[in-house]
Design a protein around this motif. Structure first.
Motif, PDB file in Angstrom:
ATOM      1  N   MET A  97       0.839  -1.182   0.000  1.00 23.38           N
ATOM      2  CA  MET A  97       0.000   0.000   0.000  1.00 23.38           C
ATOM      3  C   MET A  97       0.886   1.248   0.000  1.00 23.38           C
ATOM      4  O   MET A  97       1.782   1.388   0.822  1.00 23.38           O
ATOM      5  CB  MET A  97      -0.884   0.000   1.254  1.00 23.38           C
ATOM      6  CG  MET A  97      -1.834   1.166   1.293  1.00 23.38           C
ATOM      7  SD  MET A  97      -3.054   0.979   2.593  1.00 23.38           S
ATOM      8  CE  MET A  97      -2.362   2.054   3.827  1.00 23.38           C
ATOM      9  N   LYS A  98       0.627   2.130  -0.926  1.00 28.86           N
ATOM     10  CA  LYS A  98       1.405   3.359  -1.029  1.00 28.86           C
ATOM     11  C   LYS A  98       0.797   4.432  -0.139  1.00 28.86           C
ATOM     12  O   LYS A  98      -0.413   4.644  -0.138  1.00 28.86           O
ATOM     13  CB  LYS A  98       1.420   3.843  -2.473  1.00 28.86           C
ATOM     14  CG  LYS A  98       2.272   5.047  -2.681  1.00 28.86           C
ATOM     15  CD  LYS A  98       2.311   5.441  -4.129  1.00 28.86           C
ATOM     16  CE  LYS A  98       3.182   6.684  -4.265  1.00 28.86           C
ATOM     17  NZ  LYS A  98       3.246   7.133  -5.635  1.00 28.86           N
ATOM     18  N   GLU A  99       1.644   5.075   0.627  1.00 29.68           N
ATOM     19  CA  GLU A  99       1.164   6.156   1.487  1.00 29.68           C
ATOM     20  C   GLU A  99       1.016   7.433   0.684  1.00 29.68           C
ATOM     21  O   GLU A  99       1.798   7.713  -0.207  1.00 29.68           O
ATOM     22  CB  GLU A  99       2.119   6.375   2.658  1.00 29.68           C
ATOM     23  CG  GLU A  99       2.084   5.234   3.633  1.00 29.68           C
ATOM     24  CD  GLU A  99       2.774   5.573   4.930  1.00 29.68           C
ATOM     25  OE1 GLU A  99       2.841   6.753   5.288  1.00 29.68           O
ATOM     26  OE2 GLU A  99       3.246   4.644   5.571  1.00 29.68           O
ATOM     27  N   VAL A 100       0.009   8.192   1.025  1.00 27.99           N
ATOM     28  CA  VAL A 100      -0.312   9.421   0.321  1.00 27.99           C
ATOM     29  C   VAL A 100       0.024  10.604   1.212  1.00 27.99           C
ATOM     30  O   VAL A 100      -0.191  10.565   2.425  1.00 27.99           O
ATOM     31  CB  VAL A 100      -1.819   9.439  -0.037  1.00 27.99           C
ATOM     32  CG1 VAL A 100      -2.199  10.731  -0.713  1.00 27.99           C
ATOM     33  CG2 VAL A 100      -2.176   8.242  -0.897  1.00 27.99           C
ATOM     34  N   GLN A 101       0.543  11.666   0.611  1.00 22.06           N
ATOM     35  CA  GLN A 101       0.834  12.893   1.353  1.00 22.06           C
ATOM     36  C   GLN A 101      -0.395  13.801   1.323  1.00 22.06           C
ATOM     37  O   GLN A 101      -0.924  14.094   0.253  1.00 22.06           O
ATOM     38  CB  GLN A 101       2.016  13.637   0.721  1.00 22.06           C
ATOM     39  CG  GLN A 101       3.322  12.904   0.824  1.00 22.06           C
ATOM     40  CD  GLN A 101       4.019  13.175   2.143  1.00 22.06           C
ATOM     41  OE1 GLN A 101       3.414  13.305   3.186  1.00 22.06           O
ATOM     42  NE2 GLN A 101       5.325  13.243   2.082  1.00 22.06           N
TER      43      GLN A 101
END
Length: 90
Positions: free
Chosen positions: A1-5
């Motif tokens: 899962m890619k973290e979002v800013q």
């Protein structure tokens, strides 16, 4: 899962009432608390030039904890009724 800013914007509604001096003091305390945290991107240069808004980027998985800290610092600086916090998600 890619973290979002997420971009957190702290807008001072009546910045003349808050005064630039108080806004920058709040921003410097915020920066001191976050500067060593690699999950947050906050720019001291932006804080030094702030007049009515301070913004920073935070990873979405840490957003709630950071907002709690923002509210705490606003209360410490007696500014909790002078600011609106907006979160912009990509």
């Amino acid at each position: 899962m890619k973290e979002v800013q997420n971009r957190v914007r702290i807008r001072f509604v009546d910045f003349e009432k808050s005064t630039v001096h108080r806004i920058r003091n709040f921003g410097e305390d915020l920066w001191r608390g976050y500067r060593a945290n690699n999950r947050i991107q906050i720019d001291l240069g932006e804080i030094d030039h702030a007049t009515d808004e301070i913004s920073f980027l935070v990873r979405d998985t840490f957003l709630n904890r950071r907002l709690t800290e923002v509210h705490r610092l606003l209360k410490v600086h007696l500014m909790e009724n002078e600011a609106v916090i907006d979160v912009e998600t990509p």
